[in-house]
Write a protein that holds these residues in place. Structure first.
Motif, PDB file in Angstrom:
ATOM      1  N   MET A 282       0.833  -1.205   0.000  1.00  0.00           N
ATOM      2  CA  MET A 282       0.000   0.000   0.000  1.00  0.00           C
ATOM      3  C   MET A 282       0.868   1.255   0.000  1.00  0.00           C
ATOM      4  O   MET A 282       1.950   1.268   0.553  1.00  0.00           O
ATOM      5  CB  MET A 282      -0.897   0.023   1.241  1.00  0.00           C
ATOM      6  N   ALA A 283       0.352   2.252  -0.636  1.00  0.00           N
ATOM      7  CA  ALA A 283       1.123   3.492  -0.732  1.00  0.00           C
ATOM      8  C   ALA A 283       0.233   4.685  -0.417  1.00  0.00           C
ATOM      9  O   ALA A 283      -0.989   4.561  -0.367  1.00  0.00           O
ATOM     10  CB  ALA A 283       1.684   3.636  -2.143  1.00  0.00           C
ATOM     11  N   SER A 284       0.840   5.820  -0.164  1.00  0.00           N
ATOM     12  CA  SER A 284       0.079   7.056  -0.009  1.00  0.00           C
ATOM     13  C   SER A 284       0.579   8.030  -1.076  1.00  0.00           C
ATOM     14  O   SER A 284       1.377   7.657  -1.931  1.00  0.00           O
ATOM     15  CB  SER A 284       0.304   7.647   1.386  1.00  0.00           C
ATOM     16  N   ARG A 285       0.135   9.255  -1.021  1.00  0.00           N
ATOM     17  CA  ARG A 285       0.636  10.249  -1.972  1.00  0.00           C
ATOM     18  C   ARG A 285       2.110  10.524  -1.725  1.00  0.00           C
ATOM     19  O   ARG A 285       2.788  11.085  -2.564  1.00  0.00           O
ATOM     20  CB  ARG A 285      -0.112  11.587  -1.807  1.00  0.00           C
ATOM     21  N   PHE A 286       2.612  10.108  -0.536  1.00  0.00           N
ATOM     22  CA  PHE A 286       3.977  10.483  -0.147  1.00  0.00           C
ATOM     23  C   PHE A 286       4.929   9.306  -0.002  1.00  0.00           C
ATOM     24  O   PHE A 286       6.122   9.445  -0.224  1.00  0.00           O
ATOM     25  CB  PHE A 286       3.957  11.252   1.180  1.00  0.00           C
ATOM     26  N   PHE A 287       4.389   8.163   0.442  1.00  0.00           N
ATOM     27  CA  PHE A 287       5.255   7.041   0.775  1.00  0.00           C
ATOM     28  C   PHE A 287       4.871   5.775   0.016  1.00  0.00           C
ATOM     29  O   PHE A 287       3.711   5.546  -0.298  1.00  0.00           O
ATOM     30  CB  PHE A 287       5.204   6.777   2.283  1.00  0.00           C
ATOM     31  N   LYS A 288       5.875   4.918  -0.229  1.00  0.00           N
ATOM     32  CA  LYS A 288       5.656   3.751  -1.073  1.00  0.00           C
ATOM     33  C   LYS A 288       4.952   2.600  -0.356  1.00  0.00           C
ATOM     34  O   LYS A 288       4.034   2.008  -0.884  1.00  0.00           O
ATOM     35  CB  LYS A 288       6.996   3.254  -1.612  1.00  0.00           C
ATOM     36  N   ASN A 289       5.405   2.284   0.858  1.00  0.00           N
ATOM     37  CA  ASN A 289       4.920   1.055   1.493  1.00  0.00           C
ATOM     38  C   ASN A 289       3.847   1.243   2.569  1.00  0.00           C
ATOM     39  O   ASN A 289       3.306   0.267   3.072  1.00  0.00           O
ATOM     40  CB  ASN A 289       6.100   0.291   2.096  1.00  0.00           C
ATOM     41  N   TYR A 290       3.594   2.456   2.914  1.00  0.00           N
ATOM     42  CA  TYR A 290       2.594   2.709   3.968  1.00  0.00           C
ATOM     43  C   TYR A 290       1.510   3.637   3.437  1.00  0.00           C
ATOM     44  O   TYR A 290       1.810   4.650   2.807  1.00  0.00           O
ATOM     45  CB  TYR A 290       3.248   3.335   5.199  1.00  0.00           C
TER      46      TYR A 290
ATOM     47  N   TYR B 148      10.224   4.841   1.601  1.00  0.00           N
ATOM     48  CA  TYR B 148      10.569   5.507   0.351  1.00  0.00           C
ATOM     49  C   TYR B 148       9.587   6.641   0.117  1.00  0.00           C
ATOM     50  O   TYR B 148       8.387   6.486   0.314  1.00  0.00           O
ATOM     51  CB  TYR B 148      10.502   4.526  -0.820  1.00  0.00           C
ATOM     52  N   VAL B 149      10.122   7.769  -0.320  1.00  0.00           N
ATOM     53  CA  VAL B 149       9.295   8.922  -0.647  1.00  0.00           C
ATOM     54  C   VAL B 149       8.974   8.867  -2.131  1.00  0.00           C
ATOM     55  O   VAL B 149       9.855   8.580  -2.947  1.00  0.00           O
ATOM     56  CB  VAL B 149      10.048  10.231  -0.322  1.00  0.00           C
ATOM     57  N   VAL B 150       7.713   9.097  -2.475  1.00  0.00           N
ATOM     58  CA  VAL B 150       7.318   9.051  -3.884  1.00  0.00           C
ATOM     59  C   VAL B 150       6.843  10.419  -4.385  1.00  0.00           C
ATOM     60  O   VAL B 150       6.511  11.296  -3.594  1.00  0.00           O
ATOM     61  CB  VAL B 150       6.192   7.999  -4.117  1.00  0.00           C
ATOM     62  N   ALA B 151       6.811  10.555  -5.700  1.00  0.00           N
ATOM     63  CA  ALA B 151       6.357  11.811  -6.315  1.00  0.00           C
ATOM     64  C   ALA B 151       4.862  11.994  -6.071  1.00  0.00           C
ATOM     65  O   ALA B 151       4.074  11.095  -6.332  1.00  0.00           O
ATOM     66  CB  ALA B 151       6.654  11.800  -7.815  1.00  0.00           C
TER      67      ALA B 151
ATOM     68  N   GLY C  90      19.056  19.544   3.209  1.00  0.00           N
ATOM     69  CA  GLY C  90      19.709  18.254   3.091  1.00  0.00           C
ATOM     70  C   GLY C  90      19.635  17.810   1.644  1.00  0.00           C
ATOM     71  O   GLY C  90      19.628  18.644   0.725  1.00  0.00           O
ATOM     72  N   TYR C  91      19.537  16.499   1.419  1.00  0.00           N
ATOM     73  CA  TYR C  91      19.329  16.014   0.055  1.00  0.00           C
ATOM     74  C   TYR C  91      17.874  16.280  -0.281  1.00  0.00           C
ATOM     75  O   TYR C  91      16.980  15.951   0.499  1.00  0.00           O
ATOM     76  CB  TYR C  91      19.679  14.535  -0.049  1.00  0.00           C
ATOM     77  N   TYR C  92      17.653  16.901  -1.425  1.00  0.00           N
ATOM     78  CA  TYR C  92      16.300  17.338  -1.747  1.00  0.00           C
ATOM     79  C   TYR C  92      16.073  17.272  -3.247  1.00  0.00           C
ATOM     80  O   TYR C  92      17.027  17.153  -4.034  1.00  0.00           O
ATOM     81  CB  TYR C  92      16.087  18.777  -1.266  1.00  0.00           C
ATOM     82  N   CYS C  93      14.824  17.370  -3.654  1.00  0.00           N
ATOM     83  CA  CYS C  93      14.538  17.574  -5.078  1.00  0.00           C
ATOM     84  C   CYS C  93      13.265  18.396  -5.231  1.00  0.00           C
ATOM     85  O   CYS C  93      12.454  18.501  -4.312  1.00  0.00           O
ATOM     86  CB  CYS C  93      14.417  16.251  -5.833  1.00  0.00           C
ATOM     87  N   LYS C  94      13.179  19.025  -6.392  1.00  0.00           N
ATOM     88  CA  LYS C  94      12.024  19.846  -6.737  1.00  0.00           C
ATOM     89  C   LYS C  94      11.462  19.338  -8.047  1.00  0.00           C
ATOM     90  O   LYS C  94      12.209  19.075  -8.982  1.00  0.00           O
ATOM     91  CB  LYS C  94      12.473  21.297  -6.978  1.00  0.00           C
ATOM     92  N   ILE C  95      10.144  19.213  -8.097  1.00  0.00           N
ATOM     93  CA  ILE C  95       9.486  18.748  -9.314  1.00  0.00           C
ATOM     94  C   ILE C  95       8.530  19.826  -9.819  1.00  0.00           C
ATOM     95  O   ILE C  95       7.719  20.345  -9.052  1.00  0.00           O
ATOM     96  CB  ILE C  95       8.690  17.449  -9.057  1.00  0.00           C
ATOM     97  N   ARG C  96       8.666  20.148 -11.116  1.00  0.00           N
ATOM     98  CA  ARG C  96       7.723  21.116 -11.690  1.00  0.00           C
ATOM     99  C   ARG C  96       6.608  20.349 -12.372  1.00  0.00           C
ATOM    100  O   ARG C  96       6.847  19.439 -13.158  1.00  0.00           O
ATOM    101  CB  ARG C  96       8.435  22.018 -12.699  1.00  0.00           C
ATOM    102  N   HIS C  97       5.377  20.730 -12.050  1.00  0.00           N
ATOM    103  CA  HIS C  97       4.207  20.042 -12.603  1.00  0.00           C
ATOM    104  C   HIS C  97       3.604  20.823 -13.756  1.00  0.00           C
ATOM    105  O   HIS C  97       3.003  20.260 -14.652  1.00  0.00           O
ATOM    106  CB  HIS C  97       3.182  19.786 -11.497  1.00  0.00           C
TER     107      HIS C  97
ATOM    108  N   ASP D  53      14.997  14.794 -15.159  1.00  0.00           N
ATOM    109  CA  ASP D  53      14.237  13.542 -15.187  1.00  0.00           C
ATOM    110  C   ASP D  53      12.730  13.807 -15.214  1.00  0.00           C
ATOM    111  O   ASP D  53      12.251  14.714 -14.545  1.00  0.00           O
ATOM    112  CB  ASP D  53      14.519  12.706 -13.923  1.00  0.00           C
ATOM    113  N   LYS D  54      12.036  12.999 -15.979  1.00  0.00           N
ATOM    114  CA  LYS D  54      10.564  13.041 -15.945  1.00  0.00           C
ATOM    115  C   LYS D  54      10.116  11.964 -14.953  1.00  0.00           C
ATOM    116  O   LYS D  54      10.601  10.836 -15.022  1.00  0.00           O
ATOM    117  CB  LYS D  54       9.981  12.716 -17.324  1.00  0.00           C
ATOM    118  N   VAL D  55       9.244  12.330 -14.053  1.00  0.00           N
ATOM    119  CA  VAL D  55       8.771  11.345 -13.082  1.00  0.00           C
ATOM    120  C   VAL D  55       7.247  11.237 -13.158  1.00  0.00           C
ATOM    121  O   VAL D  55       6.570  12.184 -13.540  1.00  0.00           O
ATOM    122  CB  VAL D  55       9.180  11.702 -11.630  1.00  0.00           C
ATOM    123  N   VAL D  56       6.749  10.065 -12.809  1.00  0.00           N
ATOM    124  CA  VAL D  56       5.300   9.894 -12.778  1.00  0.00           C
ATOM    125  C   VAL D  56       4.837   9.828 -11.321  1.00  0.00           C
ATOM    126  O   VAL D  56       5.620   9.508 -10.420  1.00  0.00           O
ATOM    127  CB  VAL D  56       4.828   8.628 -13.534  1.00  0.00           C
ATOM    128  N   LYS D  57       3.589  10.134 -11.132  1.00  0.00           N
ATOM    129  CA  LYS D  57       2.975  10.093  -9.808  1.00  0.00           C
ATOM    130  C   LYS D  57       3.254   8.733  -9.158  1.00  0.00           C
ATOM    131  O   LYS D  57       3.058   7.690  -9.795  1.00  0.00           O
ATOM    132  CB  LYS D  57       1.468  10.297  -9.973  1.00  0.00           C
TER     133      LYS D  57
END
Ligand SMILES: [Zn+2]
Length: 221
Positions: free
Chosen positions: A1-9, A48-51, A67-74, A96-100
């Motif tokens: 199971m995943a949420s808008r933010f995390f992969k396994n929870y 794990y943090v997801v897009a 810290g270690y970070y990233c920014k995604i433009r939608h 990089d192109k990322v998907v939700k």
């Protein structure tokens, strides 16, 4: 199971909300929300943090605060920020192109942080907004017009991020002005020319109608 933010929870909780807060006796504006994943027993866990949504990575790296970070433009006006990834786990790079739902990295505590968490921010028109308002929305459906309509009129003498946005949009349309966040004669002239080209009263004041036209340009570019 995943949420808008995390992969396994699929559960998460906000450990610090957006807005002003007092840290060590000093008032500070928190520009996003702090989140942790929540295990079945209710305890905070790392994951794990997801897009949050699909888009393009416009920054990925390290600084002492995030810290270690990233920014995604939608799209032209909407950016999400993810901070404090565990060292060595950031999986994306600029361009990089990322998907939700795609993994970005692993939650950590790098930068200005006291424990493992995800700092998540949403920037709309160059301004940090309360991300909680968008938790259940597709970013492509965010009604930007409402945001524009809430804005005050911009005219000569104005300064700040909104002016910078105005200048950026005018340049999208072909103006060649400096995006210096200061509404001076050059901006006024470029704005009047834009208004004239769109059949709007050329008063060099950016109101709702002008913003609407400016945004159409941005969408088509
Ligand atoms: Zn934070």
């Amino acid at each position: 199971m995943a949420s808008r933010f995390f992969k396994n929870y699929d559960r998460y909780k906000i450990t610090y909300p957006f807005g002003s807060r007092v840290i060590f006796g000093k008032k500070e504006h928190h520009t996003g929300v702090d989140l942790v994943a929540v295990a079945e027993n209710g305890g905070a866990v790392s994951d794990y943090v997801v897009a949050f949504d699909s888009g393009e990575v416009i920054e990925a790296g390290y600084n002492s605060r995030s810290g270690y970070y990233c920014k995604i433009r939608h799209d032209e006006t909407l950016v999400t920020l993810y901070c404090h990834f565990k060292k060595g786990t950031l999986r994306v790079k600029k361009g990089d192109k990322v998907v939700k739902g795609e993994i970005l990295g692993y939650m950590g505590s790098t930068g200005r942080s006291t424990g493992a968490h995800l700092h998540f921010g949403i920037s709309l028109f160059g301004e940090w907004v309360d991300p909680e308002k968008y938790f259940d929305k597709d970013l492509s459906e965010v009604n930007k017009l409402t945001v524009i309509q809430e804005r005050k009129l911009l005219k000569r003498g104005a300064k700040g991020e909104e002016v910078k946005l105005l200048q950026t949009l005018l340049n999208f349309h072909g103006a060649k002005i400096e995006c210096d966040s200061s509404f001076g004669p050059a901006t006024a002239k470029a704005l009047a020319a834009f208004q004239r080209s769109r059949g709007i009263t050329a008063d060099s004041v950016a109101g709702v109608v002008t913003w609407q036209e400016l945004m159409k340009i941005a969408k088509n570019t």
